[in-house]
Design an enzyme around this catalytic site. Structure first.
Site, mmCIF file in Angstrom:
data_model
loop_
_atom_site.group_PDB
_atom_site.id
_atom_site.type_symbol
_atom_site.label_atom_id
_atom_site.label_comp_id
_atom_site.label_asym_id
_atom_site.label_seq_id
_atom_site.Cartn_x
_atom_site.Cartn_y
_atom_site.Cartn_z
ATOM 1 N N CYS A 7 -64.893 12.884 -23.948
ATOM 2 C CA CYS A 7 -65.506 12.458 -25.217
ATOM 3 C C CYS A 7 -65.516 13.659 -26.158
ATOM 4 O O CYS A 7 -64.769 14.620 -25.945
ATOM 5 C CB CYS A 7 -66.894 11.866 -24.990
ATOM 6 N N ARG A 13 -71.371 10.575 -23.504
ATOM 7 C CA ARG A 13 -70.586 9.504 -22.885
ATOM 8 C C ARG A 13 -69.825 9.925 -21.643
ATOM 9 O O ARG A 13 -69.915 9.273 -20.599
ATOM 10 C CB ARG A 13 -69.607 8.916 -23.925
ATOM 11 N N ASP A 123 -70.921 6.031 -29.870
ATOM 12 C CA ASP A 123 -71.475 7.339 -29.525
ATOM 13 C C ASP A 123 -73.007 7.324 -29.586
ATOM 14 O O ASP A 123 -73.583 7.231 -30.668
ATOM 15 C CB ASP A 123 -70.919 8.388 -30.482
HETATM 16 P P1 4NP Z 1 -70.477 12.711 -26.807
HETATM 17 O O1 4NP Z 1 -71.534 12.677 -28.021
HETATM 18 O O2 4NP Z 1 -69.133 12.976 -27.451
HETATM 19 O O3 4NP Z 1 -70.583 11.355 -26.225
HETATM 20 O O4 4NP Z 1 -70.921 13.816 -25.883
HETATM 21 C C1 4NP Z 1 -71.670 13.703 -28.967
HETATM 22 C C2 4NP Z 1 -72.325 14.854 -28.630
HETATM 23 C C3 4NP Z 1 -72.503 15.837 -29.577
HETATM 24 C C4 4NP Z 1 -72.031 15.644 -30.859
HETATM 25 C C5 4NP Z 1 -71.363 14.480 -31.185
HETATM 26 C C6 4NP Z 1 -71.182 13.502 -30.240
HETATM 27 N N1 4NP Z 1 -72.232 16.648 -31.836
HETATM 28 O O5 4NP Z 1 -71.915 16.382 -33.020
HETATM 29 O O6 4NP Z 1 -72.712 17.742 -31.518
#
Ligand code: 4NP
Length: 152
Positions: A7, A13, A123
């Protein structure tokens, strides 16, 4: 066999997907290595998001020991299957495949549940919908295990 879940941050995720898939494979007695990574290095070294740890825990899965890492170009060679959560992750992974050698093993995870629809795992970092994400990843993991079992 080695599967990498990917991800953006590797805190919401893909750590959840890693935990769910690892448990299902263990329960099926199938020996597969499972890991996860983020296309960004923004959260390198951090544990999963509290929301992911919590929904995993409610479902009997402990993901608290995982630590975020960024995907490496070498992962494309190393892993047999690389599963992206959304099309942005997918494009970012493809960009690491400079000679376009590995496109057959890079896939969108929800295409296991909704073939050819290219749906995204929403997300939860932005939507706080950890329960919905858990359900989607659980369905995908089930299909992945069935597919592996059918091809053994
Ligand atoms: P992930 O979610 O890709 O599912 O781990 C996110 C975690 C952090 C961020 C964006 C999405 N961020 O902008 O820091």
């Amino acid at each position: 066999m080695k599967i990498l879940l990917v991800c953006l941050g590797n805190i919401c995720r893909s750590p959840l997907a890693e935990g769910i898939l690892r448990k299902k494979l263990e329960q099926s007695g199938i020996i597969v290595e499972v890991d996860s990574a983020g296309t960004s290095g923004w959260h390198t070294g951090e544990p999963p998001h509290a929301g992911s740890i919590s929904v995993a825990s409610i479902n009997g899965i402990d993901i608290s020991g995982q630590r975020s890492r960024q995907i490496l170009s070498s992962d494309l060679k190393e892993f047999d299957l690389i599963l992206a959560m959304d099309s942005s992750n997918y494009q970012d992974i493809k960009r690491l495949d400079h000679e376009n050698q590995y496109s057959d093993k890079i896939k969108l995870i929800l295409n296991y549940v909704y073939p050819n629809e290219n749906r995204a795992v929403p997300d939860p970092y932005y939507h706080d919908n950890f329960d919905e994400v858990y359900e989607l990843l659980e369905m995908a993991a089930q299909k992945i295990v069935e597919e592996i079992r059918n091809n053994l």
